[in-house]
Each structure stands twice: as structure tokens, then as C-alpha cells.
Write a protein that holds these residues in place. Sequence first.
Motif, mmCIF file in Angstrom:
data_model
loop_
_atom_site.group_PDB
_atom_site.id
_atom_site.type_symbol
_atom_site.label_atom_id
_atom_site.label_comp_id
_atom_site.label_asym_id
_atom_site.label_seq_id
_atom_site.Cartn_x
_atom_site.Cartn_y
_atom_site.Cartn_z
ATOM 1 N N PRO A 182 0.814 -1.221 0.000
ATOM 2 C CA PRO A 182 0.000 0.000 0.000
ATOM 3 C C PRO A 182 0.843 1.266 0.000
ATOM 4 C CG PRO A 182 -0.845 -1.586 1.595
ATOM 5 C CD PRO A 182 0.466 -2.120 1.125
ATOM 6 N N LEU A 183 0.298 2.327 -0.587
ATOM 7 C CA LEU A 183 0.936 3.636 -0.559
ATOM 8 C C LEU A 183 0.967 4.163 0.869
ATOM 9 C CD1 LEU A 183 -0.767 5.287 -3.668
ATOM 10 C CD2 LEU A 183 1.681 4.781 -3.444
ATOM 11 N N ASP A 184 2.046 4.833 1.185
ATOM 12 C CA ASP A 184 2.149 5.493 2.490
ATOM 13 C C ASP A 184 1.173 6.665 2.521
ATOM 14 O OD1 ASP A 184 2.887 6.944 4.737
ATOM 15 O OD2 ASP A 184 5.032 6.595 4.448
ATOM 16 N N ASP A 185 0.399 6.765 3.589
ATOM 17 C CA ASP A 185 -0.576 7.856 3.701
ATOM 18 C C ASP A 185 0.076 9.228 3.658
ATOM 19 O OD1 ASP A 185 -2.639 6.062 3.864
ATOM 20 O OD2 ASP A 185 -2.697 6.049 6.068
ATOM 21 N N HIS A 186 1.359 9.294 4.022
ATOM 22 C CA HIS A 186 2.074 10.571 4.024
ATOM 23 C C HIS A 186 2.692 10.886 2.663
ATOM 24 C CE1 HIS A 186 1.514 10.770 8.330
ATOM 25 N NE2 HIS A 186 2.067 9.577 8.478
ATOM 26 N N ASP A 187 2.639 9.947 1.755
ATOM 27 C CA ASP A 187 3.172 10.186 0.410
ATOM 28 C C ASP A 187 2.236 11.144 -0.323
ATOM 29 O OD1 ASP A 187 3.904 10.020 -2.317
ATOM 30 O OD2 ASP A 187 4.685 8.001 -2.036
ATOM 31 N N PRO A 188 2.763 12.250 -0.885
ATOM 32 C CA PRO A 188 1.903 13.196 -1.605
ATOM 33 C C PRO A 188 1.112 12.554 -2.741
ATOM 34 C CG PRO A 188 4.072 14.154 -1.224
ATOM 35 C CD PRO A 188 4.160 12.718 -0.819
ATOM 36 N N LEU A 189 1.646 11.465 -3.312
ATOM 37 C CA LEU A 189 0.945 10.805 -4.416
ATOM 38 C C LEU A 189 -0.302 10.070 -3.936
ATOM 39 C CD1 LEU A 189 3.870 9.270 -6.523
ATOM 40 C CD2 LEU A 189 2.622 11.391 -6.938
ATOM 41 N N ALA A 190 -0.363 9.753 -2.650
ATOM 42 C CA ALA A 190 -1.473 8.940 -2.142
ATOM 43 C C ALA A 190 -2.824 9.609 -2.363
ATOM 44 C CB ALA A 190 -1.264 8.644 -0.659
ATOM 45 N N ARG A 191 -2.841 10.932 -2.373
ATOM 46 C CA ARG A 191 -4.123 11.627 -2.553
ATOM 47 C C ARG A 191 -4.678 11.483 -3.970
ATOM 48 N NH1 ARG A 191 -0.255 15.782 -2.713
ATOM 49 N NH2 ARG A 191 -0.359 17.113 -4.577
ATOM 50 N N HIS A 192 -3.846 10.983 -4.900
ATOM 51 C CA HIS A 192 -4.303 10.784 -6.277
ATOM 52 C C HIS A 192 -5.057 9.475 -6.447
ATOM 53 C CE1 HIS A 192 -0.726 13.435 -7.869
ATOM 54 N NE2 HIS A 192 -1.599 14.110 -7.127
ATOM 55 N N TYR A 193 -5.054 8.606 -5.426
ATOM 56 C CA TYR A 193 -5.528 7.240 -5.624
ATOM 57 C C TYR A 193 -6.466 6.792 -4.509
ATOM 58 C CZ TYR A 193 -1.644 7.201 -8.901
ATOM 59 O OH TYR A 193 -0.808 7.500 -9.927
#
Length: 343
Positions: free
Chosen positions: A318-329
Amino acid sequence: MSSILASIKAALTGATAANGDRADAGPGAGHGTGPDATPRDAAVDGSASGHGAGGTPLIVSAGGAGRRHSPSSVEELELELLLEALFQCHGYDFRGYDRAVVTRKVQALRAQLGLATLSALQSRILHDDESYNALLRALYVNPALMFDNALEVSMLRLSLGAGLHGVALPRVWLADCAGAQQAWTLAILLDQEQLAPRTEIHATVASDAMLAEARQASLPMARLSELQANYVRSGGIGKLIDYFDVSADGLHAVLKPHLNSRITWAQYNLVTDASFNEFQMILGQRALPDFGPALRKRVLQLFDDSLAPFGTLALDRPLDDHDPLARHYKPLLAHQSWYKRIA
């Protein structure tokens, strides 16, 4: 790059001076460094010479703390030089890969070739194309067998049906493809979803040698029963061989032309190359586990740059919730690392 080489040179110079009369001293012997080493130009433990109590040489880490030489540090230095040689001479950059994974794979190849040290392996890959290609294959994604991961196949069936039917000419990217059988699996699933005639599969691999192997690959009939069992276990119906044409001698089979023609093979380097197309689905879950943190971040950004709106992205975790890219998905299913792009 220059700072790494300078660090290595400084460490080797200091080690040679301190061990000039030792029986095991010589180029690359003595006191090696790891990737975090810095030139020995500062006092350690009050000594301006870079030596500790009793004249024992110390290795200076980036944090400023000294550590005494251990045999593993020589292997770390050899590995740094091997990866640097591979990059400088052949252009393949594995320096950002997870170091534990790289060490395990390289040491396995060294043992397989009957070589005593990684330095010997470095010499071999610089002067022998067969050994060089063997190293690339060893460091690359492990080859896949058809339908070898039932969960992955289930997620593919779900994603293909939900994500590609509304697209006129969908494109799917197998990034760092795990060999021909991974691409064949995808082609068969697309055919079962009535998507094969209009979907393009772009399968990329790191080297020209791997590219030639993938294009010329065939299915060994001796393994058909094993692959049929994989197929049934992953929810397949009917006979897997129905998607292949068997050779006259009955020993090999090739994917039927109407499926094989939908696969475009290309040489592509995930570490250095830029985005080359827009895709409705990107499958990168097999390559990502080998990447170190910085390289992983770079490749995830590359995938983000290459994925169409509402496209599907398959990751290894899973994407890290703190990764800025996570908000895209958003996840396709809870507790899974398959995502739909929403922004």
C-alpha cells in the motif's frame, strides 16, 4: 558520483598505508568502506591521522562515528565497485536498489560461477559478455510462471473488467516485465474479457538480451501440467493449451498469433528513462520490492506521470498515507495495493 569515488579512494589509500607489511594487503584489501563512508580527512578520537588507540585504523561514517574494520566492510566495498562498474561501463544503474536484495542476488551468482570474491565477478562482467548478461538477469525481477499468483490474477480479472471496457483503445504497461509468461497471462485474461482485439500490452525489460529472450520464448510442453494446475487454481476454465499452437515435434508451444500480436516488447530502464506513453493500467508490483526508498519514490512518480485519469495502478504494498501521491488514488479493495486514479 565523484564524492563516492573520492571516498573509496581515500579509504583505500589510508588502509594501504596502515597495512603495508600485512600479508593480505594489496589493492582493495585492508580497511574497506560502506556506502556511507566519507574521506578520512578529519580527526577521530583525538587523532589527526585517522587512527584510534594503538594505531588501529578507523572507518569514519557519515555520522562522524568511527567503527573498526570488519570483513563485511570489504565485501561492501567490493559491491559498491561492482555496481559502479556495471553503471559506468554498461549504463545499468542498480545502485539505488535495496542493498540486502542486491547482495543476496550477487553473492548467489558469484557462487554459481565458482568465483572467490565479488572483485573477481567484477573483472568477469567487464570482460565477458555472457557473465555480464548473467549478472543483469540475476539482479532483475525473478521470472514468472503463467498464472503463478492466484491473488494477482483475481485482481487482474476485477481490474480489467471494471477499468478497460469503457476505453476505446486501452494500453497496459508491464513495467520491468517478469518474462514472456507474465505477458502471456495478461494476454489470455484480456482475451477472456473480450478485450484482446483492442488492447495494447507494452512489456518492457531492462536489456537487449532479455528483450531477445522474451520475443523468442516458447512454452515447454513438459511443464504444461504444472501451468495448467496454476491456471485452474487461479480460476481458469478449460484448457490452457487452447491459447497456444504446438510445434510439430510436440515439445514446445507458442502463443496464438492473435494474442501475441497485442504484445509490444521494448527495452526500457525504470531507473533512468522518462515516461514514454499514457496507460490505462500499469502493473509494477513485481519490480518495486527490489528498490531502495529513493529509487522507489522516483519510480512511483514515473508511474504517476504515465497513468491516465481513472487508470489502475498495481503496486507491491500500500501507498504510504504521508506520500503526496497517495491523494491521487483510492484502493480498489480494502487491504490491497491495487489503486484507481482519482486525481
